[in-house]
Scaffold this motif. Structure first.
Motif, PDB file in Angstrom:
ATOM      1  N   TRP A  28      -6.091 -13.917  -4.039  1.00  0.00           N
ATOM      2  CA  TRP A  28      -5.235 -13.158  -4.901  1.00  0.00           C
ATOM      3  C   TRP A  28      -6.162 -12.850  -6.088  1.00  0.00           C
ATOM      4  O   TRP A  28      -6.326 -11.909  -6.940  1.00  0.00           O
ATOM      5  N   LEU A  29      -6.615 -14.000  -6.670  1.00  0.00           N
ATOM      6  CA  LEU A  29      -7.583 -14.096  -7.849  1.00  0.00           C
ATOM      7  C   LEU A  29      -8.802 -12.841  -7.968  1.00  0.00           C
ATOM      8  O   LEU A  29      -8.925 -12.117  -8.663  1.00  0.00           O
ATOM      9  N   ASP A  33       0.128 -17.526 -14.356  1.00  0.00           N
ATOM     10  CA  ASP A  33      -0.008 -16.772 -15.428  1.00  0.00           C
ATOM     11  C   ASP A  33       1.255 -16.584 -16.318  1.00  0.00           C
ATOM     12  O   ASP A  33       1.198 -16.582 -17.480  1.00  0.00           O
ATOM     13  N   ARG A  58      -6.002  -6.358 -15.115  1.00  0.00           N
ATOM     14  CA  ARG A  58      -4.967  -7.393 -14.689  1.00  0.00           C
ATOM     15  C   ARG A  58      -5.622  -8.729 -15.081  1.00  0.00           C
ATOM     16  O   ARG A  58      -4.895  -9.866 -15.049  1.00  0.00           O
ATOM     17  N   THR A  59      -6.891  -9.048 -15.275  1.00  0.00           N
ATOM     18  CA  THR A  59      -7.261 -10.485 -15.513  1.00  0.00           C
ATOM     19  C   THR A  59      -7.075 -10.765 -16.769  1.00  0.00           C
ATOM     20  O   THR A  59      -6.758 -10.046 -17.765  1.00  0.00           O
ATOM     21  N   LEU A 111      -7.725  -9.465  -8.351  1.00  0.00           N
ATOM     22  CA  LEU A 111      -7.134  -8.857  -9.451  1.00  0.00           C
ATOM     23  C   LEU A 111      -7.902  -7.770 -10.195  1.00  0.00           C
ATOM     24  O   LEU A 111      -8.995  -7.873 -10.152  1.00  0.00           O
ATOM     25  N   GLU A 162       1.575 -14.895  -9.292  1.00  0.00           N
ATOM     26  CA  GLU A 162       1.667 -14.738 -10.626  1.00  0.00           C
ATOM     27  C   GLU A 162       2.530 -15.694 -11.454  1.00  0.00           C
ATOM     28  O   GLU A 162       2.200 -16.002 -12.801  1.00  0.00           O
TER      29      GLU A 162
END
Ligand SMILES: NC(=O)c1ccc[n+]([C@@H]2O[C@H](COP(=O)([O-])OP(=O)(O)OC[C@H]3O[C@@H](n4cnc5c(N)ncnc54)[C@H](OP(=O)(O)O)[C@@H]3O)[C@@H](O)[C@H]2O)c1
Length: 250
Positions: free
Chosen positions: A241-242, A137, A249-250, A245, A134
Protein backbone atom coordinates in the motif's frame (compact mmCIF):
# COMPACT_ATOMS: atom_id res chain seq x y z
CA UNK A 1 -30.41 -4.45 -6.73
CA UNK A 2 -31.08 -1.03 -5.21
CA UNK A 3 -28.66 -0.74 -2.27
CA UNK A 4 -28.38 2.27 0.05
CA UNK A 5 -24.93 3.22 1.35
CA UNK A 6 -24.99 5.21 4.59
CA UNK A 7 -21.81 7.29 4.52
CA UNK A 8 -21.50 6.71 0.77
CA UNK A 9 -19.24 9.74 0.30
CA UNK A 10 -16.64 8.63 2.88
CA UNK A 11 -13.39 6.65 2.58
CA UNK A 12 -15.16 3.30 2.66
CA UNK A 13 -18.48 4.46 1.29
CA UNK A 14 -17.27 5.89 -2.02
CA UNK A 15 -15.46 2.63 -2.76
CA UNK A 16 -18.60 0.66 -1.89
CA UNK A 17 -20.62 2.88 -4.24
CA UNK A 18 -18.08 2.44 -7.09
CA UNK A 19 -18.00 -1.32 -6.63
CA UNK A 20 -21.81 -1.63 -6.55
CA UNK A 21 -22.04 0.40 -9.78
CA UNK A 22 -19.44 -1.82 -11.47
CA UNK A 23 -21.45 -4.86 -10.40
CA UNK A 24 -24.57 -3.42 -12.06
CA UNK A 25 -26.41 -2.50 -8.85
CA UNK A 26 -28.07 0.85 -8.14
CA UNK A 27 -26.38 2.52 -5.16
CA UNK A 28 -28.27 5.21 -3.25
CA UNK A 29 -26.01 7.49 -1.20
CA UNK A 30 -27.20 8.40 2.30
CA UNK A 31 -25.05 11.36 3.36
CA UNK A 32 -25.61 15.02 4.16
CA UNK A 33 -24.04 15.99 0.84
CA UNK A 34 -26.89 14.02 -0.79
CA UNK A 35 -29.69 15.51 1.36
CA UNK A 36 -29.87 12.78 4.01
CA UNK A 37 -28.96 13.49 7.63
CA UNK A 38 -28.93 10.30 9.67
CA UNK A 39 -28.78 12.13 12.99
CA UNK A 40 -31.38 14.81 12.21
CA UNK A 41 -33.46 12.07 10.58
CA UNK A 42 -34.10 13.96 7.38
CA UNK A 43 -34.48 12.60 3.86
CA UNK A 44 -34.32 8.93 4.86
CA UNK A 45 -37.78 7.71 3.90
CA UNK A 46 -37.60 9.12 0.38
CA UNK A 47 -34.07 7.79 -0.14
CA UNK A 48 -34.96 4.26 1.01
CA UNK A 49 -37.88 3.89 -1.38
CA UNK A 50 -37.41 0.61 -3.25
CA UNK A 51 -34.14 -0.19 -1.46
CA UNK A 52 -33.52 -3.88 -0.72
CA UNK A 53 -30.33 -3.67 1.32
CA UNK A 54 -28.45 -1.04 3.34
CA UNK A 55 -24.70 -0.91 3.89
CA UNK A 56 -23.87 1.34 6.85
CA UNK A 57 -20.36 2.83 6.67
CA UNK A 58 -21.16 6.23 8.17
CA UNK A 59 -18.83 7.85 10.69
CA UNK A 60 -19.22 11.10 12.59
CA UNK A 61 -15.75 12.58 12.93
CA UNK A 62 -15.45 12.25 16.69
CA UNK A 63 -13.45 10.05 19.04
CA UNK A 64 -15.14 11.58 22.09
CA UNK A 65 -16.90 8.75 23.96
CA UNK A 66 -20.18 10.51 24.67
CA UNK A 67 -20.45 12.22 21.29
CA UNK A 68 -19.58 9.04 19.40
CA UNK A 69 -22.18 7.04 21.34
CA UNK A 70 -24.84 9.71 20.77
CA UNK A 71 -24.06 9.92 17.01
CA UNK A 72 -23.88 6.18 16.32
CA UNK A 73 -26.94 5.67 18.57
CA UNK A 74 -29.15 8.24 16.86
CA UNK A 75 -28.00 7.44 13.31
CA UNK A 76 -28.42 3.68 13.70
CA UNK A 77 -31.82 4.00 15.39
CA UNK A 78 -33.11 6.35 12.67
CA UNK A 79 -31.67 4.24 9.85
CA UNK A 80 -33.13 0.97 11.16
CA UNK A 81 -36.57 2.50 11.80
CA UNK A 82 -36.68 3.89 8.26
CA UNK A 83 -35.39 0.60 6.86
CA UNK A 84 -38.18 -1.26 8.62
CA UNK A 85 -40.81 1.15 7.27
CA UNK A 86 -39.46 0.70 3.74
CA UNK A 87 -39.29 -3.10 3.95
CA UNK A 88 -35.47 -3.30 3.61
CA UNK A 89 -34.49 -6.98 3.69
CA UNK A 90 -30.87 -6.77 4.80
CA UNK A 91 -28.92 -4.31 6.96
CA UNK A 92 -25.13 -4.62 6.79
CA UNK A 93 -23.04 -2.65 9.29
CA UNK A 94 -19.27 -2.22 9.34
CA UNK A 95 -17.73 -2.56 12.79
CA UNK A 96 -14.21 -3.13 14.11
CA UNK A 97 -12.41 -6.30 15.23
CA UNK A 98 -11.93 -6.22 19.01
CA UNK A 99 -14.63 -3.66 19.92
CA UNK A 100 -15.77 -6.10 22.60
CA UNK A 101 -12.26 -6.50 24.04
CA UNK A 102 -10.82 -2.98 23.96
CA UNK A 103 -12.99 -0.60 26.03
CA UNK A 104 -12.10 2.81 24.60
CA UNK A 105 -14.89 5.35 24.15
CA UNK A 106 -15.05 5.05 20.34
CA UNK A 107 -15.05 1.26 20.40
CA UNK A 108 -17.80 1.27 23.03
CA UNK A 109 -19.84 3.50 20.73
CA UNK A 110 -19.32 0.95 17.90
CA UNK A 111 -20.41 -1.83 20.27
CA UNK A 112 -23.55 0.18 21.04
CA UNK A 113 -24.17 0.45 17.29
CA UNK A 114 -23.82 -3.35 17.01
CA UNK A 115 -26.35 -3.88 19.84
CA UNK A 116 -28.87 -1.64 18.09
CA UNK A 117 -28.41 -3.53 14.81
CA UNK A 118 -28.94 -6.88 16.57
CA UNK A 119 -32.18 -5.62 18.14
CA UNK A 120 -33.31 -3.46 15.22
CA UNK A 121 -35.85 -5.77 13.59
CA UNK A 122 -34.18 -5.82 10.14
CA UNK A 123 -32.30 -9.02 9.15
CA UNK A 124 -28.66 -8.11 9.65
CA UNK A 125 -25.01 -8.79 9.04
CA UNK A 126 -22.24 -7.16 11.09
CA UNK A 127 -18.77 -7.25 9.56
CA UNK A 128 -15.95 -6.53 11.96
CA UNK A 129 -12.84 -5.44 10.05
CA UNK A 130 -9.39 -4.44 11.28
CA UNK A 131 -7.82 -0.98 10.88
CA UNK A 132 -7.39 0.38 7.36
CA UNK A 133 -3.90 1.02 5.99
CA UNK A 134 -4.68 4.76 6.43
CA UNK A 135 -4.82 4.25 10.23
CA UNK A 136 -1.21 5.26 11.00
CA UNK A 137 -1.67 8.45 8.96
CA UNK A 138 -4.81 9.28 10.96
CA UNK A 139 -2.90 8.78 14.23
CA UNK A 140 0.01 10.96 13.02
CA UNK A 141 -2.41 13.74 12.08
CA UNK A 142 -3.77 13.73 15.63
CA UNK A 143 -0.36 14.19 17.28
CA UNK A 144 1.19 17.52 16.31
CA UNK A 145 4.76 18.42 17.21
CA UNK A 146 8.26 17.31 16.27
CA UNK A 147 7.95 13.91 17.96
CA UNK A 148 5.05 11.60 17.22
CA UNK A 149 3.72 9.72 20.24
CA UNK A 150 1.62 6.81 19.03
CA UNK A 151 -0.28 4.16 21.00
CA UNK A 152 1.48 0.86 21.66
CA UNK A 153 -0.70 -1.31 19.51
CA UNK A 154 -0.62 -4.19 17.07
CA UNK A 155 -2.94 -4.26 14.09
CA UNK A 156 -3.50 -6.44 11.02
CA UNK A 157 -4.31 -3.59 8.64
CA UNK A 158 -6.29 -4.01 5.44
CA UNK A 159 -6.89 -2.05 2.25
CA UNK A 160 -10.16 -0.15 2.50
CA UNK A 161 -10.87 -1.15 -1.12
CA UNK A 162 -10.89 -4.81 -0.03
CA UNK A 163 -13.22 -4.04 2.89
CA UNK A 164 -15.58 -2.24 0.51
CA UNK A 165 -15.63 -5.18 -1.92
CA UNK A 166 -16.37 -7.60 0.91
CA UNK A 167 -19.28 -5.44 2.13
CA UNK A 168 -20.79 -5.54 -1.38
CA UNK A 169 -20.58 -9.33 -1.44
CA UNK A 170 -22.22 -9.55 1.99
CA UNK A 171 -25.02 -7.11 1.11
CA UNK A 172 -26.09 -9.07 -1.96
CA UNK A 173 -26.14 -12.36 -0.01
CA UNK A 174 -28.27 -13.67 2.83
CA UNK A 175 -28.04 -12.03 6.29
CA UNK A 176 -25.31 -13.81 8.31
CA UNK A 177 -25.62 -11.97 11.64
CA UNK A 178 -21.95 -11.97 12.78
CA UNK A 179 -19.83 -12.44 9.63
CA UNK A 180 -16.34 -13.93 10.05
CA UNK A 181 -13.86 -11.19 10.96
CA UNK A 182 -12.04 -9.55 8.04
CA UNK A 183 -8.36 -8.64 8.43
CA UNK A 184 -5.31 -7.77 6.38
CA UNK A 185 -2.54 -10.21 5.49
CA UNK A 186 0.05 -9.29 8.17
CA UNK A 187 0.33 -8.17 11.78
CA UNK A 188 2.13 -4.82 12.21
CA UNK A 189 3.10 -2.56 15.10
CA UNK A 190 1.36 0.77 14.54
CA UNK A 191 4.58 2.61 15.50
CA UNK A 192 6.41 0.79 12.66
CA UNK A 193 3.60 1.69 10.26
CA UNK A 194 3.99 5.34 11.27
CA UNK A 195 7.80 5.24 10.86
CA UNK A 196 7.52 3.70 7.38
CA UNK A 197 4.97 6.31 6.31
CA UNK A 198 7.19 9.16 7.54
CA UNK A 199 10.16 7.67 5.64
CA UNK A 200 8.04 7.25 2.50
CA UNK A 201 7.24 10.95 2.70
CA UNK A 202 10.94 11.79 2.92
CA UNK A 203 10.38 13.34 6.33
CA UNK A 204 12.28 12.99 9.60
CA UNK A 205 10.16 12.69 12.71
CA UNK A 206 10.92 10.37 15.60
CA UNK A 207 8.10 8.05 16.63
CA UNK A 208 7.70 6.94 20.23
CA UNK A 209 5.30 4.18 21.12
CA UNK A 210 3.55 4.52 24.50
CA UNK A 211 0.95 2.33 26.14
CA UNK A 212 -2.26 4.31 26.63
CA UNK A 213 -3.24 4.15 30.31
CA UNK A 214 -6.27 2.11 31.33
CA UNK A 215 -8.01 -1.04 30.18
CA UNK A 216 -8.37 0.20 26.59
CA UNK A 217 -4.63 0.84 26.25
CA UNK A 218 -3.83 -2.52 27.79
CA UNK A 219 -6.18 -4.26 25.34
CA UNK A 220 -4.56 -2.49 22.36
CA UNK A 221 -1.03 -3.32 23.50
CA UNK A 222 -1.93 -6.96 24.12
CA UNK A 223 -3.33 -7.65 20.65
CA UNK A 224 -6.99 -7.07 21.51
CA UNK A 225 -7.60 -5.58 18.04
CA UNK A 226 -6.30 -8.64 16.17
CA UNK A 227 -8.70 -11.24 14.78
CA UNK A 228 -9.28 -14.24 17.02
CA UNK A 229 -10.27 -16.90 14.49
CA UNK A 230 -10.07 -17.82 10.85
CA UNK A 231 -11.78 -15.54 8.36
CA UNK A 232 -11.27 -13.78 5.06
CA UNK A 233 -7.93 -11.98 4.66
CA UNK A 234 -7.05 -9.09 2.39
CA UNK A 235 -4.19 -9.41 -0.08
CA UNK A 236 -2.57 -5.98 -0.09
CA UNK A 237 0.12 -5.63 2.60
CA UNK A 238 0.91 -2.33 4.28
CA UNK A 239 4.26 -2.31 2.44
CA UNK A 240 2.49 -2.72 -0.92
CA UNK A 241 0.00 0.00 0.00
CA UNK A 242 2.84 2.39 0.91
CA UNK A 243 4.67 1.62 -2.34
CA UNK A 244 1.50 2.32 -4.33
CA UNK A 245 0.80 5.70 -2.66
CA UNK A 246 0.56 8.43 -5.28
CA UNK A 247 3.23 11.13 -4.77
CA UNK A 248 0.57 13.69 -3.75
CA UNK A 249 -0.79 11.28 -1.11
CA UNK A 250 2.56 10.68 0.62
N1 LIG B 1 -10.72 3.76 9.96
C1 LIG B 1 -10.56 2.49 10.22
O1 LIG B 1 -9.41 2.01 10.35
C2 LIG B 1 -11.77 1.58 10.37
C3 LIG B 1 -11.60 0.20 10.52
C4 LIG B 1 -12.72 -0.63 10.60
C5 LIG B 1 -14.00 -0.07 10.55
N2 LIG B 1 -14.13 1.29 10.44
C6 LIG B 1 -15.50 1.84 10.38
O2 LIG B 1 -15.74 2.18 9.03
C7 LIG B 1 -16.83 3.12 8.97
C8 LIG B 1 -16.53 4.14 7.88
O3 LIG B 1 -15.37 4.87 8.20
P1 LIG B 1 -14.73 5.88 7.14
O4 LIG B 1 -13.38 6.22 7.67
O5 LIG B 1 -14.90 5.33 5.77
O6 LIG B 1 -15.69 7.16 7.31
P2 LIG B 1 -15.47 8.64 6.74
O7 LIG B 1 -14.48 8.64 5.61
O8 LIG B 1 -15.22 9.54 7.91
O9 LIG B 1 -16.90 8.97 6.11
C9 LIG B 1 -17.99 9.24 6.93
C10 LIG B 1 -19.26 9.25 6.11
O10 LIG B 1 -20.37 9.47 7.00
C11 LIG B 1 -21.18 10.51 6.46
N3 LIG B 1 -21.87 11.24 7.53
C12 LIG B 1 -21.30 11.91 8.57
N4 LIG B 1 -22.26 12.47 9.33
C13 LIG B 1 -23.45 12.17 8.74
C14 LIG B 1 -24.81 12.48 9.03
N5 LIG B 1 -25.17 13.21 10.11
N6 LIG B 1 -25.77 12.01 8.20
C15 LIG B 1 -25.45 11.29 7.10
N7 LIG B 1 -24.18 10.94 6.79
C16 LIG B 1 -23.20 11.40 7.60
C17 LIG B 1 -20.21 11.41 5.69
O11 LIG B 1 -20.86 12.15 4.67
P3 LIG B 1 -21.37 13.68 4.86
O12 LIG B 1 -20.30 14.40 5.62
O13 LIG B 1 -21.63 14.18 3.47
O14 LIG B 1 -22.65 13.60 5.64
C18 LIG B 1 -19.31 10.36 5.06
O15 LIG B 1 -19.91 9.85 3.89
C19 LIG B 1 -16.96 3.70 10.40
O16 LIG B 1 -18.16 3.22 10.97
C20 LIG B 1 -15.75 3.13 11.14
O17 LIG B 1 -16.03 2.86 12.49
C21 LIG B 1 -13.07 2.11 10.32
Amino acid sequence: MRIAVAGGTGKTGRRVVDKLRKQGHQPVVLARAHGVDLIENTGLDAALDGVEAVIDVADFGTMNAQKARACFGAATTNLLAAAQRSGVRHHVALSIVGVDRVPTGYYQAKLHQEELVRAGGVPWTILRATQFHEFADQILAQVPGPIAIVPKMRSQPIAVREVAAHLCTLATGEPLQMAPELAGPRVEWVADMARQLIRRRGQRRPVISLRIPGAGGKGMANGGLLPTGPGPRGEQTYTDWLAALAPDRT
